[in-house]
Design a protein around this motif. Structure first.
Motif, mmCIF file in Angstrom:
data_model
loop_
_atom_site.group_PDB
_atom_site.id
_atom_site.type_symbol
_atom_site.label_atom_id
_atom_site.label_comp_id
_atom_site.label_asym_id
_atom_site.label_seq_id
_atom_site.Cartn_x
_atom_site.Cartn_y
_atom_site.Cartn_z
ATOM 1 N N GLU A 70 -16.712 -1.697 155.213
ATOM 2 C CA GLU A 70 -17.468 -1.356 154.013
ATOM 3 C C GLU A 70 -18.567 -0.356 154.369
ATOM 4 N N LEU A 71 -18.726 0.673 153.526
ATOM 5 C CA LEU A 71 -19.742 1.700 153.748
ATOM 6 C C LEU A 71 -20.769 1.653 152.628
ATOM 7 N N SER A 72 -22.035 1.809 152.986
ATOM 8 C CA SER A 72 -23.108 1.830 151.990
ATOM 9 C C SER A 72 -24.237 2.727 152.494
ATOM 10 N N LYS A 73 -25.249 2.919 151.649
ATOM 11 C CA LYS A 73 -26.394 3.772 151.955
ATOM 12 C C LYS A 73 -25.942 5.213 152.195
ATOM 13 N N ARG A 74 -25.537 5.877 151.127
ATOM 14 C CA ARG A 74 -25.092 7.267 151.238
ATOM 15 C C ARG A 74 -26.217 8.163 151.748
ATOM 16 N N TRP A 75 -25.813 9.264 152.343
ATOM 17 C CA TRP A 75 -26.788 10.225 152.854
ATOM 18 C C TRP A 75 -27.508 10.912 151.699
ATOM 19 N N PRO A 76 -28.837 11.063 151.794
ATOM 20 C CA PRO A 76 -29.587 11.690 150.697
ATOM 21 C C PRO A 76 -29.396 13.195 150.656
ATOM 22 N N GLN A 77 -29.747 13.782 149.562
ATOM 23 C CA GLN A 77 -29.659 15.229 149.404
ATOM 24 C C GLN A 77 -30.553 15.913 150.439
ATOM 25 N N GLY A 78 -30.037 16.996 150.976
ATOM 26 C CA GLY A 78 -30.764 17.718 152.008
ATOM 27 C C GLY A 78 -30.287 17.414 153.408
ATOM 28 N N ARG A 79 -29.556 16.311 153.593
ATOM 29 C CA ARG A 79 -28.988 15.975 154.896
ATOM 30 C C ARG A 79 -27.612 16.605 155.027
ATOM 31 N N THR A 80 -27.189 16.886 156.255
ATOM 32 C CA THR A 80 -25.932 17.586 156.516
ATOM 33 C C THR A 80 -24.742 16.868 155.901
#
Length: 299
Positions: A70-80
């Motif tokens: 399971e994947l959670s906590k998406r990368w925020p805008q501005g990150r690669t």
């Protein structure tokens, strides 16, 4: 496949900052749950994680087993890695299925000893197979020899003592084990595969797939086999000789040759790579008088 255990972390880390792994066997009464949270690991400056046991029925039907990621906590805008899943999805399911079938064809083929099925959604991934002439086709070469349209090879380069911990040769400076090398074994360094003639020629769709532990690291590799750099730094094309098109394809399994960190290429500075190329291409001969350069050995 990479032997160092970081591939899963890198792959899931492209999608999100937290990965939860849940796994259980049919016989177990509980499931093991592990959280790999990059934010937490960076904060505590340690990559050590601990599994916890939780009721199996929370995740699996009675009598079932498996592993859930399971994947959670998406990368925020501005990150690669922001919106990486969306960028991947834009390729379309057909392209994704094709690339998976290309990379993992060794495992997906029905004759694989480690065969598994791979699905994207409810669509089954089909293994890629080269379109080549049958091995029974051949042409005469000289007075007494015939060249087959496909040649198979299985060559033992050497047997070498390797560290069980990092798989490096125990005489190597790269070995991370203790000097006693109490955990070591003799392993074969074998080059196997085939080379053949594709049933069509193309300006770019030809070359050799180089595979390690069942995964195609390099697809349609050309430079390692079809070019040669002389003493003056000039790059010479060994093949093809029939214009800008090519039709030589094949698969070479180099399970013992190290790969780089991203597994996008082999480490071409290693002795293992140089020995493999010496077998596949033959001895390099090049001087100013005869301008000889290597060919793909025996082909």
């Amino acid at each position: 496949m990479g032997l160092f255990g970081v591939g899963l972390n890198i792959a899931t880390g492209k999608f999100a900052r937290k990965t939860r792994l849940i796994t259980a066997t049919k016989e177990s009464q509980s499931a093991l749950v592990v959280d790999v949270d990059l934010d937490v690991l960076i904060k505590q400056q340690s990559f050590e994680v601990h599994p916890v046991e939780k009721p199996k029925e929370n995740y699996f039907p009675i009598g079932e087993s498996g592993t859930i990621i399971e994947l959670s906590k998406r990368w925020p805008q501005g990150r690669t890695n922001h919106n990486f899943p969306q960028r991947l999805i834009q390729n379309g399911p057909g392209r994704i299925l094709y690339m998976l079938g290309r990379r993992y064809a060794t495992y997906l083929l029905s004759n694989s000893p480690l065969q598994f099925n791979l699905f994207v959604g409810n669509k089954k991934c089909k293994p890629f197979e080269h379109c080549v002439w049958d091995r029974h086709r051949s042409v005469a070469y000289g007075q007494s020899r015939r060249i087959s349209a496909r040649e198979d090879f299985n060559h033992l380069v050497k047997s070498r003592m390797r560290c069980l911990k990092c798989r490096a040769p125990i005489e190597s400076e790269n070995c991370i084990a203790d000097k006693s090398h109490s955990g070591s074994e003799i392993g074969e360094e074998r080059i196997r595969g085939w080379i053949g003639v594709q049933r069509y020629d193309d300006t770019s769709d030809f070359g050799i797939d180089i595979i390690r532990n069942g995964r195609a690291i390099r697809i349609l590799e050309k430079n390692a086999f079809f070019t040669f750099t002389d003493e003056e730094g000039k790059q010479i094309t060994d093949y093809p000789i029939d214009g800008p098109h090519g039709r030589i394809v094949g698969e070479v399994h180099l399970d013992h040759v190290p790969v780089n960190f991203t597994k996008g290429d082999f480490d071409r500075s290693t002795t293992e790579w140089e020995e493999a190329m010496a077998f596949l291409r033959g001895k390099v001969l090049c001087n100013q008088s005869n301008r000889e350069h290597p060919k793909i050995k025996a082909h």
